[in-house]
Design a protein around this motif. Sequence first.
Motif, short mmCIF file in Angstrom:
data_model
loop_
_atom_site.label_atom_id
_atom_site.label_comp_id
_atom_site.label_asym_id
_atom_site.label_seq_id
_atom_site.Cartn_x
_atom_site.Cartn_y
_atom_site.Cartn_z
N PHE A 170 0.98 -1.21 0.08
CA PHE A 170 -0.08 -0.03 -0.02
C PHE A 170 0.94 1.24 -0.06
CE2 PHE A 170 -3.40 -2.66 1.99
CZ PHE A 170 -4.28 -2.60 0.86
N ILE A 171 1.93 1.07 0.88
CA ILE A 171 2.84 2.19 0.81
C ILE A 171 3.72 2.50 -0.58
CG2 ILE A 171 4.92 3.26 1.93
CD1 ILE A 171 4.01 1.84 4.50
N THR A 172 4.06 1.46 -1.10
CA THR A 172 4.93 1.74 -2.49
C THR A 172 4.01 1.93 -3.57
OG1 THR A 172 4.82 -0.67 -2.78
CG2 THR A 172 6.70 0.19 -1.74
N ARG A 173 2.98 1.66 -3.45
CA ARG A 173 1.83 2.40 -4.59
C ARG A 173 1.04 3.47 -3.98
NH1 ARG A 173 -0.91 -3.28 -6.77
NH2 ARG A 173 1.17 -4.25 -7.44
N LYS A 174 1.72 4.29 -3.43
CA LYS A 174 1.03 5.45 -2.80
C LYS A 174 0.60 6.49 -3.76
CE LYS A 174 1.58 9.09 0.84
NZ LYS A 174 0.78 8.23 1.80
N SER A 175 1.33 6.93 -4.99
CA SER A 175 0.85 7.53 -5.91
C SER A 175 -0.71 6.79 -6.48
CB SER A 175 1.71 7.86 -7.22
OG SER A 175 2.14 6.47 -7.73
N MET A 176 -0.44 5.65 -6.70
CA MET A 176 -1.67 5.07 -7.40
C MET A 176 -2.61 4.93 -6.34
SD MET A 176 -2.13 1.08 -8.72
CE MET A 176 -0.67 1.03 -9.41
N ASN A 177 -2.63 4.77 -4.93
CA ASN A 177 -3.62 4.87 -3.99
C ASN A 177 -4.18 6.31 -4.09
OD1 ASN A 177 -2.92 2.32 -3.80
ND2 ASN A 177 -1.63 2.53 -1.99
N GLY A 178 -3.33 7.31 -4.09
CA GLY A 178 -4.06 8.52 -3.88
C GLY A 178 -5.00 8.75 -5.08
N SER A 179 -4.75 8.33 -6.21
CA SER A 179 -5.74 8.47 -7.29
C SER A 179 -7.05 7.89 -6.95
CB SER A 179 -5.23 7.79 -8.60
OG SER A 179 -6.27 7.88 -9.51
N VAL A 180 -7.06 6.62 -6.31
CA VAL A 180 -8.18 6.05 -5.63
C VAL A 180 -8.95 6.72 -4.85
CG1 VAL A 180 -9.22 3.81 -4.42
CG2 VAL A 180 -7.40 3.66 -6.51
N VAL A 181 -8.15 7.36 -3.92
CA VAL A 181 -8.74 8.11 -2.68
C VAL A 181 -9.58 9.47 -3.32
CG1 VAL A 181 -8.50 9.63 -0.92
CG2 VAL A 181 -6.74 7.52 -1.09
N MET A 182 -8.87 9.94 -4.26
CA MET A 182 -9.50 11.21 -5.21
C MET A 182 -11.03 10.66 -5.86
SD MET A 182 -6.18 12.96 -6.42
CE MET A 182 -7.52 14.12 -7.51
N GLN A 183 -10.70 9.58 -6.47
CA GLN A 183 -11.83 8.85 -7.19
C GLN A 183 -13.08 8.79 -6.07
OE1 GLN A 183 -11.50 5.50 -10.02
NE2 GLN A 183 -9.35 5.78 -9.49
N VAL A 184 -12.75 7.99 -4.86
CA VAL A 184 -13.89 7.98 -3.77
C VAL A 184 -14.52 9.16 -3.34
CG1 VAL A 184 -14.32 6.97 -1.76
CG2 VAL A 184 -13.05 5.59 -3.25
N GLU A 185 -13.64 10.10 -3.32
CA GLU A 185 -14.13 11.21 -2.72
C GLU A 185 -15.16 11.98 -3.76
OE1 GLU A 185 -10.54 13.47 -1.51
OE2 GLU A 185 -10.59 12.64 0.45
N LYS A 186 -14.65 12.25 -5.06
CA LYS A 186 -15.50 12.64 -5.86
C LYS A 186 -16.90 11.85 -6.31
CE LYS A 186 -15.34 14.13 -10.74
NZ LYS A 186 -16.96 13.83 -11.09
#
Length: 303
Positions: free
Chosen positions: A185-201
């Motif tokens: 989860f940590i090493t894929r932080k940039s990819m995960n950040g995109s998922v967080v933004m998708q969920v919030e939208k």
Amino acid sequence: MSLSLHFSGIADVYKFFNLDQLLKHPLVAVIDFSDVDEQVLEDTRISGDYYCLLFKRYDGNNVRYGRKVIDFNNGSLMCIGPNQVLEMETNIDTYTEKEGWGVFFHPDLIRATSLQDKMKDYSFFSYEVWEALHMSEKEKQIFYECVQKLAGELQENIDVHSQDIIVSNIELLLNYCTRFYGRQFITRKSMNGSVVMQVEKILSDHFKSGKLEEQGLPTVKDLADKVNLSPGYLSDLLKKETGKNTQDHIHYYLIEEAKNVLISTNKSVGEVAYLLGFEYPQYFNKLFKQKTGKTPVEFRNMN
């Protein structure tokens, strides 16, 4: 033509891999794939009544879950729960060499042990197969050494200590899964950040749509489907990134919308509850008090 197989026990696993040696333990097995005769000559759907940790690296063999295909050429670890269906696909022309191992254990092995109560915490068993754990060489070595210890114990004669030692070794493997998934989860932080933004939208758009009363609250599964992740993986990803799981995010947007309605309208608390998709106002009252420390009436009176 597709073939469906369901394994009801460890003995069925031995039979599938054409293992002639005697079954060492009726509830647990460690299989070295480089030593077995496994030929999947057509699309085969496989499920079983057991848990499985599966690491594979070999040419010409993929696993499909729904529309997703996982290529095992680089090697990855899947954690499979009872009755999860895998579809094996083999390309005969490129089927050359295979490497890996599998740890299979039946739920009866851990029944009435401390591990049984902990299984619900190992959420990776609810992940989809394309959310497999991609390990570093060091992590692969750690897993392999643990698997070897478990395999060695299965070679011993069963005595009063066997179950405790076997279960402890399995628990150690699962704890390493938790650690290494945390690293992933940590090493894929940039990819995960995109998922967080998708969920919030998605949540923001849902609550701004004006159709909350008609559509109801989005569920964890709704959000997971929209970002193409399993509910368990999404919740763990959000927890690592934001400190809040998927349900917490849903509740955050819900309470913010409730505050807006309470302050900007004269609707009764019951009307607000129905507007927000609650069938029973008391559930809304309880959640609002839990999240804000105040009842809806108290909050309105303060503002």
